[in-house]
Design an enzyme around this catalytic site. Structure first.
Site, PDB file in Angstrom:
ATOM      1  N   ARG A   1       0.854  -1.155   0.131  1.00 50.84           N
ATOM      2  CA  ARG A   1      -0.040   0.069  -0.075  1.00 50.84           C
ATOM      3  C   ARG A   1       0.899   1.181   0.146  1.00 50.84           C
ATOM      4  NH1 ARG A   1      -4.092  -2.116   4.829  1.00 50.84           N
ATOM      5  NH2 ARG A   1      -5.333  -3.411   3.452  1.00 50.84           N
TER       6      ARG A   1
ATOM      7  N   GLN B   1     -10.904  30.075 -18.191  1.00 51.50           N
ATOM      8  CA  GLN B   1     -10.712  29.944 -16.656  1.00 51.50           C
ATOM      9  C   GLN B   1     -11.215  28.623 -16.264  1.00 51.50           C
ATOM     10  OE1 GLN B   1     -12.941  32.948 -14.904  1.00 51.50           O
ATOM     11  NE2 GLN B   1     -11.920  34.834 -15.611  1.00 51.50           N
TER      12      GLN B   1
ATOM     13  N   LEU C   1      -9.065  16.818 -22.898  1.00 50.16           N
ATOM     14  CA  LEU C   1      -8.790  16.291 -24.095  1.00 50.16           C
ATOM     15  C   LEU C   1      -9.741  16.101 -24.926  1.00 50.16           C
ATOM     16  CD1 LEU C   1      -5.971  15.653 -22.371  1.00 50.16           C
ATOM     17  CD2 LEU C   1      -5.376  14.111 -24.157  1.00 50.16           C
TER      18      LEU C   1
ATOM     19  N   GLU D   1      -5.829  -4.053  -2.656  1.00 48.02           N
ATOM     20  CA  GLU D   1      -5.056  -3.608  -1.329  1.00 48.02           C
ATOM     21  C   GLU D   1      -5.824  -2.721  -0.467  1.00 48.02           C
ATOM     22  OE1 GLU D   1      -1.787  -4.100  -0.915  1.00 48.02           O
ATOM     23  OE2 GLU D   1      -1.038  -4.440  -2.897  1.00 48.02           O
TER      24      GLU D   1
HETATM   25  P1  TGC Z   1      -8.127  -6.810  13.030  1.00 57.72           P
HETATM   26  O1  TGC Z   1      -8.691  -7.580  14.168  1.00 57.72           O
HETATM   27  O2  TGC Z   1      -8.120  -5.367  12.821  1.00 57.72           O
HETATM   28  O3  TGC Z   1      -6.519  -7.167  12.733  1.00 57.72           O
HETATM   29  C1  TGC Z   1      -6.116  -8.713  12.858  1.00 57.72           C
HETATM   30  C2  TGC Z   1      -4.702  -8.593  13.357  1.00 57.72           C
HETATM   31  O4  TGC Z   1      -4.021  -7.974  12.259  1.00 57.72           O
HETATM   32  C3  TGC Z   1      -3.354  -6.766  12.901  1.00 57.72           C
HETATM   33  N1  TGC Z   1      -3.338  -5.696  11.972  1.00 57.72           N
HETATM   34  C4  TGC Z   1      -2.306  -5.312  11.174  1.00 57.72           C
HETATM   35  N2  TGC Z   1      -1.127  -5.890  10.976  1.00 57.72           N
HETATM   36  C5  TGC Z   1      -0.231  -5.450  10.152  1.00 57.72           C
HETATM   37  N3  TGC Z   1      -0.492  -4.573   9.390  1.00 57.72           N
HETATM   38  C6  TGC Z   1      -1.813  -3.993   9.316  1.00 57.72           C
HETATM   39  N4  TGC Z   1      -1.992  -3.236   8.275  1.00 57.72           N
HETATM   40  C7  TGC Z   1      -2.843  -4.395  10.018  1.00 57.72           C
HETATM   41  N5  TGC Z   1      -3.982  -4.406  10.545  1.00 57.72           N
HETATM   42  C8  TGC Z   1      -4.587  -5.173  11.394  1.00 57.72           C
HETATM   43  C9  TGC Z   1      -4.071  -6.484  14.049  1.00 57.72           C
HETATM   44  O5  TGC Z   1      -3.406  -5.571  14.791  1.00 57.72           O
HETATM   45  C10 TGC Z   1      -4.397  -7.923  14.476  1.00 57.72           C
HETATM   46  O6  TGC Z   1      -3.386  -8.377  15.266  1.00 57.72           O
HETATM   47  P2  TGC Z   1      -3.608  -9.234  16.494  1.00 57.72           P
HETATM   48  O7  TGC Z   1      -2.013  -9.849  16.897  1.00 57.72           O
HETATM   49  O8  TGC Z   1      -4.362  -8.488  17.502  1.00 57.72           O
HETATM   50  O9  TGC Z   1      -4.304 -10.558  15.930  1.00 57.72           O
HETATM   51  O10 TGC Z   1      -8.745  -7.668  11.526  1.00 57.72           O
HETATM   52  P3  TGC Z   1     -10.147  -7.507  10.917  1.00 57.72           P
HETATM   53  O11 TGC Z   1     -10.619  -8.894  10.525  1.00 57.72           O
HETATM   54  O12 TGC Z   1     -11.063  -6.547  11.802  1.00 57.72           O
HETATM   55  O13 TGC Z   1      -9.924  -6.554   9.586  1.00 57.72           O
HETATM   56  C11 TGC Z   1      -9.210  -5.566   9.596  1.00 57.72           C
HETATM   57  C12 TGC Z   1      -9.399  -5.037   8.101  1.00 57.72           C
HETATM   58  C13 TGC Z   1     -10.695  -4.758   7.478  1.00 57.72           C
HETATM   59  C14 TGC Z   1      -8.537  -3.439   8.215  1.00 57.72           C
HETATM   60  C15 TGC Z   1      -8.220  -5.844   7.223  1.00 57.72           C
HETATM   61  O14 TGC Z   1      -9.027  -7.097   7.311  1.00 57.72           O
HETATM   62  C16 TGC Z   1      -8.156  -5.241   5.836  1.00 57.72           C
HETATM   63  O15 TGC Z   1      -7.346  -4.527   5.762  1.00 57.72           O
HETATM   64  N6  TGC Z   1      -9.028  -5.742   4.784  1.00 57.72           N
HETATM   65  C17 TGC Z   1      -8.759  -5.198   3.384  1.00 57.72           C
HETATM   66  C18 TGC Z   1      -8.210  -6.708   2.747  1.00 57.72           C
HETATM   67  C19 TGC Z   1      -7.179  -6.184   1.652  1.00 57.72           C
HETATM   68  O16 TGC Z   1      -6.542  -5.146   1.917  1.00 57.72           O
HETATM   69  N7  TGC Z   1      -6.876  -7.169   0.802  1.00 57.72           N
HETATM   70  C20 TGC Z   1      -5.894  -6.990  -0.067  1.00 57.72           C
HETATM   71  C21 TGC Z   1      -5.524  -8.206  -0.744  1.00 57.72           C
HETATM   72  S1  TGC Z   1      -4.070  -8.461  -1.578  1.00 57.72           S
HETATM   73  C22 TGC Z   1      -4.348  -7.296  -2.967  1.00 57.72           C
HETATM   74  O17 TGC Z   1      -5.335  -6.644  -3.335  1.00 57.72           O
HETATM   75  C23 TGC Z   1      -3.261  -7.180  -3.826  1.00 57.72           C
HETATM   76  S2  TGC Z   1      -3.434  -6.341  -5.328  1.00 57.72           S
HETATM   77  C24 TGC Z   1      -1.701  -6.203  -5.631  1.00 57.72           C
HETATM   78  C25 TGC Z   1      -1.475  -5.517  -6.996  1.00 57.72           C
HETATM   79  O18 TGC Z   1      -1.627  -5.970  -7.883  1.00 57.72           O
HETATM   80  O19 TGC Z   1      -0.550  -4.463  -6.792  1.00 57.72           O
HETATM   81  P1  FAD Z   2     -15.682  -6.816  -1.128  1.00 55.75           P
HETATM   82  O1  FAD Z   2     -15.115  -6.991   0.283  1.00 55.75           O
HETATM   83  O2  FAD Z   2     -17.086  -7.668  -1.457  1.00 55.75           O
HETATM   84  O3  FAD Z   2     -16.528  -5.316  -1.225  1.00 55.75           O
HETATM   85  C1  FAD Z   2     -17.407  -4.748  -2.031  1.00 55.75           C
HETATM   86  C2  FAD Z   2     -17.992  -3.335  -1.493  1.00 55.75           C
HETATM   87  O4  FAD Z   2     -18.329  -3.406  -0.072  1.00 55.75           O
HETATM   88  C3  FAD Z   2     -16.521  -2.241  -1.565  1.00 55.75           C
HETATM   89  O5  FAD Z   2     -17.023  -0.979  -1.869  1.00 55.75           O
HETATM   90  C4  FAD Z   2     -16.159  -2.351  -0.135  1.00 55.75           C
HETATM   91  O6  FAD Z   2     -15.478  -1.057   0.413  1.00 55.75           O
HETATM   92  C5  FAD Z   2     -17.549  -2.507   0.628  1.00 55.75           C
HETATM   93  N1  FAD Z   2     -17.458  -2.973   2.026  1.00 55.75           N
HETATM   94  C6  FAD Z   2     -16.967  -4.227   2.278  1.00 55.75           C
HETATM   95  N2  FAD Z   2     -16.849  -4.155   3.726  1.00 55.75           N
HETATM   96  C7  FAD Z   2     -17.387  -3.245   4.141  1.00 55.75           C
HETATM   97  C8  FAD Z   2     -17.543  -2.452   5.444  1.00 55.75           C
HETATM   98  N3  FAD Z   2     -17.339  -3.304   6.648  1.00 55.75           N
HETATM   99  N4  FAD Z   2     -18.239  -1.322   5.749  1.00 55.75           N
HETATM  100  C9  FAD Z   2     -18.511  -0.503   4.286  1.00 55.75           C
HETATM  101  N5  FAD Z   2     -18.214  -1.084   3.109  1.00 55.75           N
HETATM  102  C10 FAD Z   2     -17.733  -2.356   3.296  1.00 55.75           C
HETATM  103  N6  FAD Z   2      -6.244 -10.012  -3.911  1.00 55.75           N
HETATM  104  C11 FAD Z   2      -5.195 -10.792  -3.557  1.00 55.75           C
HETATM  105  O7  FAD Z   2      -5.072 -11.381  -2.562  1.00 55.75           O
HETATM  106  N7  FAD Z   2      -3.931 -10.825  -4.349  1.00 55.75           N
HETATM  107  C12 FAD Z   2      -3.672 -10.100  -5.295  1.00 55.75           C
HETATM  108  O8  FAD Z   2      -2.735 -10.046  -6.098  1.00 55.75           O
HETATM  109  C13 FAD Z   2      -4.972  -9.247  -5.943  1.00 55.75           C
HETATM  110  N8  FAD Z   2      -4.968  -8.587  -7.070  1.00 55.75           N
HETATM  111  C14 FAD Z   2      -6.001  -7.835  -7.561  1.00 55.75           C
HETATM  112  C15 FAD Z   2      -5.988  -7.584  -8.784  1.00 55.75           C
HETATM  113  C16 FAD Z   2      -7.093  -6.756  -9.166  1.00 55.75           C
HETATM  114  C17 FAD Z   2      -7.367  -6.473 -10.668  1.00 55.75           C
HETATM  115  C18 FAD Z   2      -8.386  -6.624  -8.695  1.00 55.75           C
HETATM  116  C19 FAD Z   2      -9.611  -6.026  -8.969  1.00 55.75           C
HETATM  117  C20 FAD Z   2      -8.483  -7.174  -7.111  1.00 55.75           C
HETATM  118  C21 FAD Z   2      -7.118  -7.919  -6.723  1.00 55.75           C
HETATM  119  N9  FAD Z   2      -7.098  -8.507  -5.307  1.00 55.75           N
HETATM  120  C22 FAD Z   2      -6.015  -9.557  -4.885  1.00 55.75           C
HETATM  121  C23 FAD Z   2      -8.411  -8.508  -4.665  1.00 55.75           C
HETATM  122  C24 FAD Z   2      -8.753  -7.303  -4.008  1.00 55.75           C
HETATM  123  O9  FAD Z   2      -7.941  -7.072  -2.752  1.00 55.75           O
HETATM  124  C25 FAD Z   2     -10.142  -7.381  -3.505  1.00 55.75           C
HETATM  125  O10 FAD Z   2     -10.961  -7.133  -4.626  1.00 55.75           O
HETATM  126  C26 FAD Z   2     -10.490  -6.364  -2.408  1.00 55.75           C
HETATM  127  O11 FAD Z   2      -9.901  -6.447  -1.213  1.00 55.75           O
HETATM  128  C27 FAD Z   2     -12.068  -6.043  -2.363  1.00 55.75           C
HETATM  129  O12 FAD Z   2     -12.660  -7.394  -2.084  1.00 55.75           O
HETATM  130  P2  FAD Z   2     -14.116  -7.719  -3.017  1.00 55.75           P
HETATM  131  O13 FAD Z   2     -13.616  -7.319  -4.370  1.00 55.75           O
HETATM  132  O14 FAD Z   2     -14.245  -9.012  -2.604  1.00 55.75           O
HETATM  133  O15 FAD Z   2     -14.837  -6.524  -2.536  1.00 55.75           O
END
Ligand code: TGC
Ligand code: FAD
Length: 392
Positions: A251, A287, A346, A371
């Site tokens: 991120r 403007q 554009l 992310e």
């Molecule tokens: P929560 O109870 O808040 O936390 C669980 C444990 O994790 C710790 N923690 C973290 N540690 C390190 N870094 C962070 N950013 C952390 N955030 C939380 C926390 O302290 C706790 O630790 P412990 O020891 O107490 O167990 O967890 P939650 O289940 O309530 O979820 C929190 C939430 C919603 C913020 C988290 O699940 C989240 O960030 N969700 C978003 C998922 C996401 O970002 N997915 C990305 C998938 S990968 C991807 O998209 C790659 S795209 C790459 C590309 O192509 O560039």
């Molecule tokens: P959902 O979680 O179903 O969310 C749908 C909508 O609901 C969103 O607008 C969200 O903000 C909202 N929402 C969800 N929960 C809440 C809440 N508590 N309160 C308010 N609003 C909420 N993942 C990997 O693991 N590895 C990768 O390499 C990777 N690459 C990716 C590449 C691309 C091109 C894309 C599109 C996604 C990729 N992802 C990857 C997955 C990506 O991280 C997820 O798409 C993202 O985390 C959202 O999950 P979702 O698509 O299931 O949406």
């Protein structure tokens, strides 16, 4: 696409905050992007093809593991250099930056931070050189924003683990040689496993029909009774915090990267507005067009200062996850707004592949979602300032 004339905006002299090494890294990356990415990227995006020929060059400029120590094949640079690289690469295309983010922060970082010495020696040099491409499996069909609910799991079979489940939306998956996969053990605890191409039962079907990140390969990771050797589990950390800490690093790179896309849109719109004549004068003299440009450069300047400060905090080991969330969300938001405004400036030309803006705009629709979505990052900030989680 027209030739790449990009000049980076620096309204507040942010360059004075950079070291000579930072500027050299940025210049080298920019030159490489102008030479290797800009001439081909529109074509690959139009065809929805993954430009595999860029992998070697990305490795050579140090974009795979910029901050991983040199002894493991990384470039041993600091966090600002890493950020500047992501800025320059995403200035070219978010999909190419995606490949680097995944390789560096989601595959090399967990192996470096949580892997055994044997795993580091085996995988990191090959990932740094581009011989291996990696992917990161966290998201599942029913668990995106809420990865703690994942159902992908492994069982201890004595001499190996048996992995079952599926990951969705995985960048690099169709081309990946290795995948860092997050799965639950029999007690429900999340661990990272290194899954290697060729393991029986492991497949990576490609995801088609994307209107965004078309030059990045996306797919699934499917595990059907995959036997994973015990030596492939990451021993250093378990629990959801392990994958989330990798996301912090990715991120952070995106916060810089999206700013690169914003700069490219601004630079393109500014040049076009000065050259395009309507009503007998350059449209830059109207403007309404000046308002757009002035707001763009204001937002870019604010974001430049934000990511630079975040980089200094990260170098000192002080950047918090919530600070990173704020910067990722802000940079992507301003980049999307700038792309949409720039596209309008554009006129009809803005919808063509002769200019990079529409491609950036479509790419950023993924960047605002992956992310951690825009809203999830807002809630992370909300949780940080109130001390109350809106997720539970
Ligand atoms: P929560 O109870 O808040 O936390 C669980 C444990 O994790 C710790 N923690 C973290 N540690 C390190 N870094 C962070 N950013 C952390 N955030 C939380 C926390 O302290 C706790 O630790 P412990 O020891 O107490 O167990 O967890 P939650 O289940 O309530 O979820 C929190 C939430 C919603 C913020 C988290 O699940 C989240 O960030 N969700 C978003 C998922 C996401 O970002 N997915 C990305 C998938 S990968 C991807 O998209 C790659 S795209 C790459 C590309 O192509 O560039
Ligand atoms: P959902 O979680 O179903 O969310 C749908 C909508 O609901 C969103 O607008 C969200 O903000 C909202 N929402 C969800 N929960 C809440 C809440 N508590 N309160 C308010 N609003 C909420 N993942 C990997 O693991 N590895 C990768 O390499 C990777 N690459 C990716 C590449 C691309 C091109 C894309 C599109 C996604 C990729 N992802 C990857 C997955 C990506 O991280 C997820 O798409 C993202 O985390 C959202 O999950 P979702 O698509 O299931 O949406």
């Amino acid at each position: 696409m027209a030739s790449d004339l990009f000049e980076s905006p620096d309204y507040y002299g942010v360059d004075d905050l950079l070291s000579e090494e930072h500027k050299l890294v940025r210049a080298a990356t920019r030159d490489w992007v102008k030479k290797e990415v800009s001439p081909i990227i529109e074509d690959f995006a139009q065809k929805a093809a993954f430009p595999t020929q860029l992998i070697k060059g990305l490795a050579e400029i140090g974009a795979f593991g910029p901050y991983i120590p040199e002894e493991y094949g990384g470039a041993g640079l600091d966090q600002i250099s890493y950020g500047l690289m992501m800025q320059e690469i995403e200035r070219g295309d978010s999909g190419v930056r995606s490949t680097c983010s995944v390789q560096s922060s989601l595959v090399m970082f967990p192996i470096y931070a949580y892997g055994s010495e044997e795993q580091k020696r085996k995988f990191l040099p090959k990932l740094a050189s581009g011989e291996f491409l990696g992917s990161f499996g966290l998201t599942e069909p029913n668990f995106g924003s809420n990865p703690s609910g994942m159902i992908t799991n492994f069982k201890d079979m004595g001499d190996h683990y048996l992995l079952n489940g599926a990951k969705m939306w995985i960048s690099n998956a169709p081309y990946a040689d290795v995948a860092v996969v997050w799965a639950k053990n029999e007690e429900g605890r999340i661990h990272g496993l290194i899954v290697e191409r060729g393991m029986e039962g492991f497949t990576t079907p490609e995801t088609h029909n994307k209107w965004s990140l078309r030059a990045s390969a996306t797919g699934e990771l499917v595990f059907d009774n995959v036997k994973v050797p015990k030596k492939n589990i990451l021993p250093g950390r378990s629990g959801l915090g392990a994958p989330l800490s990798c996301l912090d690093s990715a991120r952070y790179g995106i916060a810089w990267g999206a700013l690169g896309a914003a700069m490219d849109c601004y630079d393109t719109a500014l040049r076009y507005a000065k050259e395009r004549i309507q009503f007998d004068r350059p449209i830059a003299g109207f403007q309404l067009q000046q308002k757009k440009l002035a707001e763009m450069i204001t937002e870019i300047t604010k974001a430049q200062l934000m990511v630079w400060r975040l980089g200094t905090l990260k170098n000192e080991g002080k950047a918090t996850s919530a600070q990173i969330s704020m910067a990722k969300r802000n940079s992507v938001e301003i980049a999307l707004k700038i792309a949409r405004e720039a596209r309008q400036m554009l006129g009809g030309m803005g919808i063509t592949g002769d200019y990079s803006i529409m491609r950036h705009m479509m790419n950023l629709e993924s960047v605002v979602t992956y992310e951690g979505t825009h809203d999830i990052h807002l809630l992370i900030t909300g949780m940080d300032v109130t001390g109350i989680s809106a997720f539970k």
